[in-house]
Design a protein around this motif. Structure first.
Motif, short mmCIF file in Angstrom:
data_model
loop_
_atom_site.label_atom_id
_atom_site.label_comp_id
_atom_site.label_asym_id
_atom_site.label_seq_id
_atom_site.Cartn_x
_atom_site.Cartn_y
_atom_site.Cartn_z
N ASP A 192 23.29 68.53 24.47
CA ASP A 192 22.75 68.54 25.72
C ASP A 192 23.88 68.43 26.55
OD1 ASP A 192 23.29 65.81 25.36
OD2 ASP A 192 21.45 65.08 25.68
N TYR A 193 23.38 68.53 27.98
CA TYR A 193 24.40 68.63 29.22
C TYR A 193 24.57 67.07 29.87
CZ TYR A 193 23.66 73.47 29.46
OH TYR A 193 23.85 75.00 29.12
N ARG A 194 23.47 66.36 30.04
CA ARG A 194 23.72 65.31 30.72
C ARG A 194 23.60 64.01 30.19
NH1 ARG A 194 23.53 66.94 36.17
NH2 ARG A 194 22.73 69.14 36.37
N PRO A 251 30.96 71.45 33.81
CA PRO A 251 29.55 72.17 34.00
C PRO A 251 29.64 73.54 33.99
CG PRO A 251 30.36 71.20 36.13
CD PRO A 251 31.52 70.72 35.09
N PRO A 252 28.71 74.28 33.23
CA PRO A 252 28.90 75.54 32.46
C PRO A 252 29.17 76.53 33.63
CG PRO A 252 26.66 74.98 32.75
CD PRO A 252 27.45 73.77 33.31
N VAL A 286 19.67 82.84 32.82
CA VAL A 286 19.80 82.42 34.15
C VAL A 286 20.86 81.52 34.27
CG1 VAL A 286 18.83 81.27 36.35
CG2 VAL A 286 17.39 82.97 34.99
N PHE A 287 22.11 81.81 34.83
CA PHE A 287 23.13 81.08 34.97
C PHE A 287 23.04 80.00 35.99
CE2 PHE A 287 26.92 83.80 32.83
CZ PHE A 287 26.30 83.50 31.60
N PHE A 288 23.72 79.16 36.08
CA PHE A 288 23.84 78.04 37.21
C PHE A 288 24.29 78.79 38.50
CE2 PHE A 288 23.81 75.09 33.90
CZ PHE A 288 23.19 73.94 34.48
N ALA A 321 29.84 73.53 22.52
CA ALA A 321 29.12 73.08 23.83
C ALA A 321 27.65 73.73 23.63
CB ALA A 321 30.13 73.34 24.99
N PRO A 322 27.07 72.91 24.89
CA PRO A 322 25.61 73.66 24.99
C PRO A 322 25.62 75.19 25.04
CG PRO A 322 25.72 71.70 26.26
CD PRO A 322 27.50 72.12 25.83
#
Length: 289
Positions: free
Chosen positions: A38-40, A50-51, A195-197, A162-163
């Motif tokens: 996961d990310y957080r 961050p990605p 959908v990218f950041f 990574a995620p």
């Protein structure tokens, strides 16, 4: 089962008895038991760098070379992941009529693999690649096969995963990594159909997800900090309409002030006990009737 999970399950059972048609919003915490990071952290902060952002990806070839080189190494984990207990439990809850639909922020398609039928992939699908010029869709494994042919020295490289199919490759020169052209138009940028950041959820997909929420009696957030607005908006929308919002997630979330119920407990244990409690109640009613 822990006492926290037991208490969480009972509170959820009580909620669903009052509001038996749920919309479920899932995040990365649902897929961690499938081996996808996961990310957080529990404070809602980034665990990792961050990605990739949409703007960086579209602006320069070096960012794209970096992305696809790392993906060639890391995507095999995402591609081979199998649904976990939470995915299967949510599919069973849907089959029994308790779930109107699932809005997922994940791009791994594990809900569908587990058997869920009504799923909105809010952030798209990692298994597809889209040409940003002519809109051609290509299966990602086909593109990866081509990338491997163009870049044989990168195949089999070891790295921490990574995620979302990424990998950590530090102090590496990506400038020699070869990228293919679009097989149809010949010059469009190929980008994962996600959908990218920094990008926006397509309007049609957002409308479908909102309709799913409006047709439900309560919103259950599972495994998401809702730090990204694309997910937080559903909790905000539900609260504004008087739709109860419940959450199973360890640590801080952006919507903490909006919840009717929040459980900081095991997702798998809580959902499994919820399913058992609801199924038991249904069986008891059927026997009585």
């Amino acid at each position: 089962m822990s006492s926290k999970s037991q208490a969480c399950a009972q509170a959820l059972i009580d909620l669903v008895r009052c509001y038996p048609r749920l919309c479920v919003l899932t995040g990365a915490g649902v897929s961690t038991d499938s081996g996808i990071p996961d990310y957080r952290d529990e404070k809602g902060e980034w665990k990792r760098p961050p990605p990739m952002t949409h703007q960086a990806y579209m602006q320069g070839p070096l960012a794209r070379q970096r992305y696809w080189a790392r993906s060639l190494v890391g995507f095999r984990l995402l591609a081979g992941a199998e649904p976990g207990r939470a995915h299967h439990t949510l599919a069973a809850l849907e089959a029994q009529g308790f779930i109107e639909g699932i809005i997922t922020q994940n791009v791994d398609r594990l809900h569908q693999k587990a058997g869920s039928k009504r799923v909105v992939d809010l952030h798209g699908r990692a298994d597809l690649v889209r040409c940003m010029q002519c809109n051609l869709l290509v299966r990602r494994h086909v593109l990866h096969d081509h990338l491997a042919t163009l870049n044989p020295d990168w195949v089999g490289m070891d790295a921490e995963i990574a995620p979302d199919g990424d990998a950590y490759l530090d102090n590496v020169d990506f400038s020699s990594f070869r990228l293919p052209d679009c097989p149809r138009c010949g010059h469009g940028i190929l980008k994962p159909d996600v959908v990218f950041f920094g990008d926006n959820v397509p309007r049609w997909r957002l409308d479908r997800a909102m309709s799913m929420l409006d047709d439900s009696q309560a919103l259950l957030v599972v495994g998401s900090s809702l730090m990204v607005f694309s997910g937080f908006r559903f909790a905000r929308h539900a609260a504004a309409k008087g739709i109860p919002v419940a959450c199973i997630n360890r640590g801080h979330t952006r919507a903490d002030a909006l919840y009717t119920l929040k459980c900081e407990a095991s997702i798998d244990e809580s959902l499994t006990a919820l399913l058992a409690g609801l199924s038991g109640a249904q069986t008891a009613r059927a026997t009585t009737d």
